[in-house]
Design a protein around this motif. Structure first.
Motif, PDB file in Angstrom:
ATOM      1  N   LYS A  54     -42.534  -7.257  75.993  1.00 59.61           N
ATOM      2  CA  LYS A  54     -42.889  -7.892  77.276  1.00 59.61           C
ATOM      3  C   LYS A  54     -42.408  -9.342  77.334  1.00 59.61           C
ATOM      4  O   LYS A  54     -41.787  -9.759  78.306  1.00 59.61           O
ATOM      5  CB  LYS A  54     -44.411  -7.850  77.499  1.00 59.61           C
ATOM      6  CG  LYS A  54     -44.991  -6.465  77.585  1.00 59.61           C
ATOM      7  CD  LYS A  54     -46.475  -6.490  77.880  1.00 59.61           C
ATOM      8  CE  LYS A  54     -47.301  -7.168  76.787  1.00 59.61           C
ATOM      9  NZ  LYS A  54     -47.259  -6.459  75.481  1.00 59.61           N
ATOM     10  N   SER A  55     -42.723 -10.097  76.287  1.00 59.63           N
ATOM     11  CA  SER A  55     -42.322 -11.510  76.295  1.00 59.63           C
ATOM     12  C   SER A  55     -40.804 -11.631  76.306  1.00 59.63           C
ATOM     13  O   SER A  55     -40.251 -12.500  76.993  1.00 59.63           O
ATOM     14  CB  SER A  55     -42.885 -12.245  75.080  1.00 59.63           C
ATOM     15  OG  SER A  55     -44.279 -12.112  75.062  1.00 59.63           O
ATOM     16  N   THR A  56     -40.143 -10.760  75.568  1.00 63.29           N
ATOM     17  CA  THR A  56     -38.677 -10.782  75.552  1.00 63.29           C
ATOM     18  C   THR A  56     -38.137 -10.577  76.964  1.00 63.29           C
ATOM     19  O   THR A  56     -37.266 -11.318  77.429  1.00 63.29           O
ATOM     20  CB  THR A  56     -38.144  -9.678  74.611  1.00 63.29           C
ATOM     21  OG1 THR A  56     -38.674  -9.905  73.308  1.00 63.29           O
ATOM     22  CG2 THR A  56     -36.635  -9.670  74.553  1.00 63.29           C
ATOM     23  N   GLY A 112     -45.922  -6.079  71.110  1.00 60.38           N
ATOM     24  CA  GLY A 112     -44.726  -5.790  70.328  1.00 60.38           C
ATOM     25  C   GLY A 112     -43.693  -4.942  71.053  1.00 60.38           C
ATOM     26  O   GLY A 112     -42.603  -4.716  70.552  1.00 60.38           O
TER      27      GLY A 112
HETATM   28  P1  ADP Z   1     -44.679  -8.322  73.393  1.00 61.42           P
HETATM   29  O1  ADP Z   1     -44.587  -9.528  74.278  1.00 61.42           O
HETATM   30  O2  ADP Z   1     -44.681  -7.032  74.157  1.00 61.42           O
HETATM   31  O3  ADP Z   1     -45.804  -8.395  72.409  1.00 61.42           O
HETATM   32  P2  ADP Z   1     -42.241  -9.374  72.185  1.00 61.42           P
HETATM   33  O4  ADP Z   1     -41.196  -9.387  73.231  1.00 61.42           O
HETATM   34  O5  ADP Z   1     -42.904 -10.657  71.848  1.00 61.42           O
HETATM   35  O6  ADP Z   1     -43.327  -8.244  72.527  1.00 61.42           O
HETATM   36  O7  ADP Z   1     -41.600  -8.820  70.820  1.00 61.42           O
HETATM   37  C1  ADP Z   1     -40.970  -7.549  70.725  1.00 61.42           C
HETATM   38  C2  ADP Z   1     -40.569  -7.324  69.276  1.00 61.42           C
HETATM   39  O8  ADP Z   1     -39.532  -8.233  68.925  1.00 61.42           O
HETATM   40  C3  ADP Z   1     -41.696  -7.572  68.288  1.00 61.42           C
HETATM   41  O9  ADP Z   1     -41.602  -6.609  67.263  1.00 61.42           O
HETATM   42  C4  ADP Z   1     -41.411  -8.956  67.768  1.00 61.42           C
HETATM   43  O10 ADP Z   1     -41.884  -9.116  66.455  1.00 61.42           O
HETATM   44  C5  ADP Z   1     -39.911  -9.038  67.828  1.00 61.42           C
HETATM   45  N1  ADP Z   1     -39.412 -10.404  68.087  1.00 61.42           N
HETATM   46  C6  ADP Z   1     -39.717 -11.157  69.168  1.00 61.42           C
HETATM   47  N2  ADP Z   1     -39.070 -12.344  69.125  1.00 61.42           N
HETATM   48  C7  ADP Z   1     -38.343 -12.342  67.974  1.00 61.42           C
HETATM   49  C8  ADP Z   1     -37.441 -13.263  67.347  1.00 61.42           C
HETATM   50  N3  ADP Z   1     -37.172 -14.453  67.907  1.00 61.42           N
HETATM   51  N4  ADP Z   1     -36.892 -12.910  66.166  1.00 61.42           N
HETATM   52  C9  ADP Z   1     -37.149 -11.718  65.606  1.00 61.42           C
HETATM   53  N5  ADP Z   1     -37.968 -10.795  66.145  1.00 61.42           N
HETATM   54  C10 ADP Z   1     -38.560 -11.074  67.309  1.00 61.42           C
END
Ligand code: ADP
Length: 227
Positions: A48-50, A45
């Motif tokens: 990282k993926s972002t 959360g």
């Molecule tokens: P990680 O890869 O570190 O687990 P993410 O980058 O997936 O983290 O997500 C960071 C935060 O943004 C999380 O709280 C997630 O729920 C939120 N989030 C990710 N993608 C979206 C989206 N497309 N719309 C709304 N919230 C998002």
């Protein structure tokens, strides 16, 4: 003069939901240099993926600029971003996403043929990379006939088939047992060293992260060096 392969400058990213806004990245900076491997370690959360999606030109930042080499990408149209992604960026995911009906060799040939290389050249390059990753006797096997570690090495071969300058990996060993993870990770770090590509690898495996050149985390939307 050497320059970063990836330079994320002052990146902001906010997800807008019905009632609220979530500011995932805010003033984030990251530079990756040729031959450099960087582990991204942060709780679920944290973003990282972002960060990986932005670096891979799969998403656009709300603020800031992302340079691939000396090329700013914010104002490129989708076709140009796709072209750049195909040429310069390789992706490895937690689950291999290999095409089940194709052999290991064909899975590695496909991205090259999409890029416009001939079947013959793609075939030769696929075999070269797969042999290099220790899969010389698995060229014609389909994913279901391969072990988890072998599947993930094919996924690495596919990611580097077009000789990208940047490799992005999201938990590439997250689905493997420790010994296999170790083996796949060795293959990955070896490729980084010999090709000079830069790699950003999100992982929860601290032991593997310790073997990379640098470790970073995400804190309050910023990229922070660990150690
Ligand atoms: P990680 O890869 O570190 O687990 P993410 O980058 O997936 O983290 O997500 C960071 C935060 O943004 C999380 O709280 C997630 O729920 C939120 N989030 C990710 N993608 C979206 C989206 N497309 N719309 C709304 N919230 C998002």
């Amino acid at each position: 003069m050497s320059q970063p392969i990836l330079h994320m400058h002052d990146i902001g990213r906010t997800y807008r939901q019905a009632e609220s806004e979530l500011r995932v990245l805010s003033g984030a900076q990251l530079a990756l240099w040729p031959g450099e491997s960087v582990a991204l370690i942060a709780p679920s959360g944290a973003g990282k993926s972002t960060l990986l999606h932005l670096a891979g030109l799969l998403e656009r930042p709300d603020e800031g600029e992302i340079y691939i080499g000396d090329l700013p990408t914010a104002n490129l149209d989708d076709a140009e971003r796709t072209r750049l992604r195909r040429l310069e960026i390789g992706f490895v995911y937690q689950f291999h996403h290999l095409l089940p009906e194709f052999s290991a060799r064909e899975n590695v040939m496909l991205p090259q043929m999409i890029r416009g290389l001939s079947r013959k050249v793609a075939h030769q390059r696929a075999d070269e990379v797969l042999v290099y990753l220790g899969l010389g006797d698995r060229l014609t096997h389909r994913p279901a006939e391969l072990s988890g570690g072998e599947q993930q090495r094919v996924a690495i071969a596919r990611a580097i088939a077009n000789s990208p300058r940047l490799l992005l990996a999201d938990e590439p060993t997250g689905n493997l047992d420790p010994r296999t993870a170790d083996h796949v990770f060795d293959a990955l770090t070896h490729i980084i060293r010999v090709t000079g590509l830069a790699a950003l690898v999100a992982t929860h495996n601290l032991e593997l992260a310790a073997r990379m050149d640098r470790r970073v985390t995400l804190r309050e939307g910023q990229v922070v060096e660990l150690d």
